[in-house]
Design a protein around this motif. Structure first.
Motif, PDB file in Angstrom:
ATOM      1  N   ILE A 191      13.897-131.063  43.538  1.00 58.57           N
ATOM      2  CA  ILE A 191      13.607-132.139  42.589  1.00 58.57           C
ATOM      3  C   ILE A 191      13.625-133.506  43.275  1.00 58.57           C
ATOM      4  O   ILE A 191      14.246-133.692  44.330  1.00 58.57           O
ATOM      5  CB  ILE A 191      14.613-132.127  41.420  1.00 58.57           C
ATOM      6  CG1 ILE A 191      16.070-132.308  41.919  1.00 58.57           C
ATOM      7  CG2 ILE A 191      14.535-130.814  40.657  1.00 58.57           C
ATOM      8  CD1 ILE A 191      16.636-133.669  41.752  1.00 58.57           C
ATOM      9  N   ALA A 192      12.915-134.444  42.664  1.00 59.43           N
ATOM     10  CA  ALA A 192      12.976-135.848  43.080  1.00 59.43           C
ATOM     11  C   ALA A 192      13.399-136.661  41.872  1.00 59.43           C
ATOM     12  O   ALA A 192      13.033-136.338  40.732  1.00 59.43           O
ATOM     13  CB  ALA A 192      11.624-136.322  43.592  1.00 59.43           C
ATOM     14  N   ILE A 193      14.194-137.688  42.110  1.00 58.94           N
ATOM     15  CA  ILE A 193      14.617-138.576  41.019  1.00 58.94           C
ATOM     16  C   ILE A 193      14.189-139.992  41.384  1.00 58.94           C
ATOM     17  O   ILE A 193      14.681-140.572  42.361  1.00 58.94           O
ATOM     18  CB  ILE A 193      16.139-138.543  40.808  1.00 58.94           C
ATOM     19  CG1 ILE A 193      16.636-137.103  40.652  1.00 58.94           C
ATOM     20  CG2 ILE A 193      16.529-139.376  39.583  1.00 58.94           C
ATOM     21  CD1 ILE A 193      18.138-136.959  40.780  1.00 58.94           C
ATOM     22  N   LEU A 194      13.254-140.532  40.615  1.00 64.51           N
ATOM     23  CA  LEU A 194      12.784-141.895  40.845  1.00 64.51           C
ATOM     24  C   LEU A 194      13.440-142.823  39.834  1.00 64.51           C
ATOM     25  O   LEU A 194      13.603-142.467  38.666  1.00 64.51           O
ATOM     26  CB  LEU A 194      11.262-141.972  40.700  1.00 64.51           C
ATOM     27  CG  LEU A 194      10.427-140.994  41.534  1.00 64.51           C
ATOM     28  CD1 LEU A 194       8.941-141.260  41.317  1.00 64.51           C
ATOM     29  CD2 LEU A 194      10.782-141.092  43.011  1.00 64.51           C
ATOM     30  N   HIS A 195      13.805-144.010  40.281  1.00 60.89           N
ATOM     31  CA  HIS A 195      14.340-145.026  39.373  1.00 60.89           C
ATOM     32  C   HIS A 195      13.320-146.152  39.302  1.00 60.89           C
ATOM     33  O   HIS A 195      13.006-146.799  40.301  1.00 60.89           O
ATOM     34  CB  HIS A 195      15.677-145.566  39.857  1.00 60.89           C
ATOM     35  CG  HIS A 195      16.266-146.597  38.936  1.00 60.89           C
ATOM     36  ND1 HIS A 195      16.652-146.310  37.651  1.00 60.89           N
ATOM     37  CD2 HIS A 195      16.509-147.924  39.115  1.00 60.89           C
ATOM     38  CE1 HIS A 195      17.116-147.395  37.071  1.00 60.89           C
ATOM     39  NE2 HIS A 195      17.043-148.392  37.937  1.00 60.89           N
TER      40      HIS A 195
END
Length: 320
Positions: A191-195
């Motif tokens: 997974i990737a988590i972008l803010h």
């Protein structure tokens, strides 16, 4: 003459005995002072400061709304609170307000006559010395990751003198999270988590709320090991090229600001950029925006709800 000599002997014995008692008393006082037996509690806080509380705090001012519910759970005595749009328990709505978490009104805090201030690490650090100069002890705590939340609950339980309630709350959270994880299939997810904000985009590391939640669910965060930003140790610089190279199965987005505006802007970028369109997560419509009430500020003792919210997005069929 013999009587007089006898009286002198008795007097001498009394004087010697008194001297011994005084000496013993002094040694006991010195021992008590050195061991701190007259203090209520000594805490090493999350800023590596040793804080000595001479008595059980009965007038606590927490400088973040995240501390309110955990304090209530262990019967902490709160006399004032910060201003916030969310996260204020009903019983605290009418308490005096001392500014918001980023802009504390020092005079208002002092007016509340607290015997303890609880500061949020990374947000309230600049106020610590001022309160200490005014004779107010300060404990600095952090609540971004789940482990930090559990540690905070444990410390607050010690402060309030209710360690059993703290242990029960921690066990309850652990049990809820275990039940959520038991519903998930045994498979590997990258997974990737972008803010996303109105100004820029960063990727979230394990020390962030979303990063910690993903770690609990045993998702592999593609940002693990990246060098964090100097201004924010929970984030790293964003690169579309790196994202494409990492090829995550799922992309989560946390946001600061008006969610609908940010969502619209980002999805337009995704749909119009050929590089984005190469990602399986985009092709399969597995780009998910995480709820701000659980992932923008610390969910605190609602961490199981954050875990369930993330799990539901990836495995909706497991939570019918």
């Amino acid at each position: 003459m013999k009587k007089l000599n006898g009286l002198f002997c008795i007097l001498a014995l009394v004087i010697c005995f008194s001297v011994i008692l005084v000496g013993c008393g002094s040694q006991t006082e010195e021992k008590n002072a050195s061991s701190g037996t007259d203090s209520y509690l000594t805490i090493t806080d999350d800023a590596d400061r040793q804080v000595v509380l001479t008595k059980k705090p009965e007038r606590i001012v927490p400088l973040s709304a995240s501390f309110l519910e955990p304090l209530h759970a262990v019967d902490g005595k709160i006399v004032a609170r910060v201003s916030a749009k969310t996260g204020i328990p009903k019983e605290d709505e009418n308490l005096p307000q001392v500014g918001n978490v980023y802009n504390i009104n020092i005079e208002k805090v002092i007016e509340a006559q607290p015997d303890l201030v609880i500061a949020y690490k990374g947000m309230n650090d600049k106020f610590v010395s001022t309160f200490e100069e005014n004779g107010i002890p300060v404990v600095v705590l952090e609540m971004r990751t789940y482990d930090q939340v559990k540690h905070t609950v444990d410390v607050l339980g010690q402060i309030a003198g209710n360690t059993d309630k703290a242990k029960t709350l921690i066990q309850d959270m652990d049990n809820k999270i275990a039940e959520i994880k038991a519903k998930l299939p045994n498979e590997h997810k990258r997974i990737a988590i972008l803010h996303s904000t109105a100004q820029n985009v960063t990727v979230q590391l394990e020390g962030s709320i979303a990063g910690s939640t993903a770690e609990i669910l045993e998702f592999e965060n593609i940002a693990k090991g990246l060098t964090p930003l100097e201004s924010n140790p929970t984030s790293a610089p964003y690169s579309l090229e790196t994202l494409v190279s990492a090829n995550p199965d799922v992309i989560f987005v946390t946001s600061m600001g008006k969610l609908e505006t940010i969502k619209k802007s980002m999805m337009e970028n995704v749909e119009n950029n050929p590089a984005w369109q190469t990602l399986p997560a985009v092709k399969e419509k597995k780009v998910y925006f995480l709820p701000q009430e659980l992932f923008l500020l610390s969910p605190g003792i609602h961490y199981p709800e954050a875990v369930e919210a993330m799990a539901k997005l990836v495995y909706p069929d497991k939570f019918n």
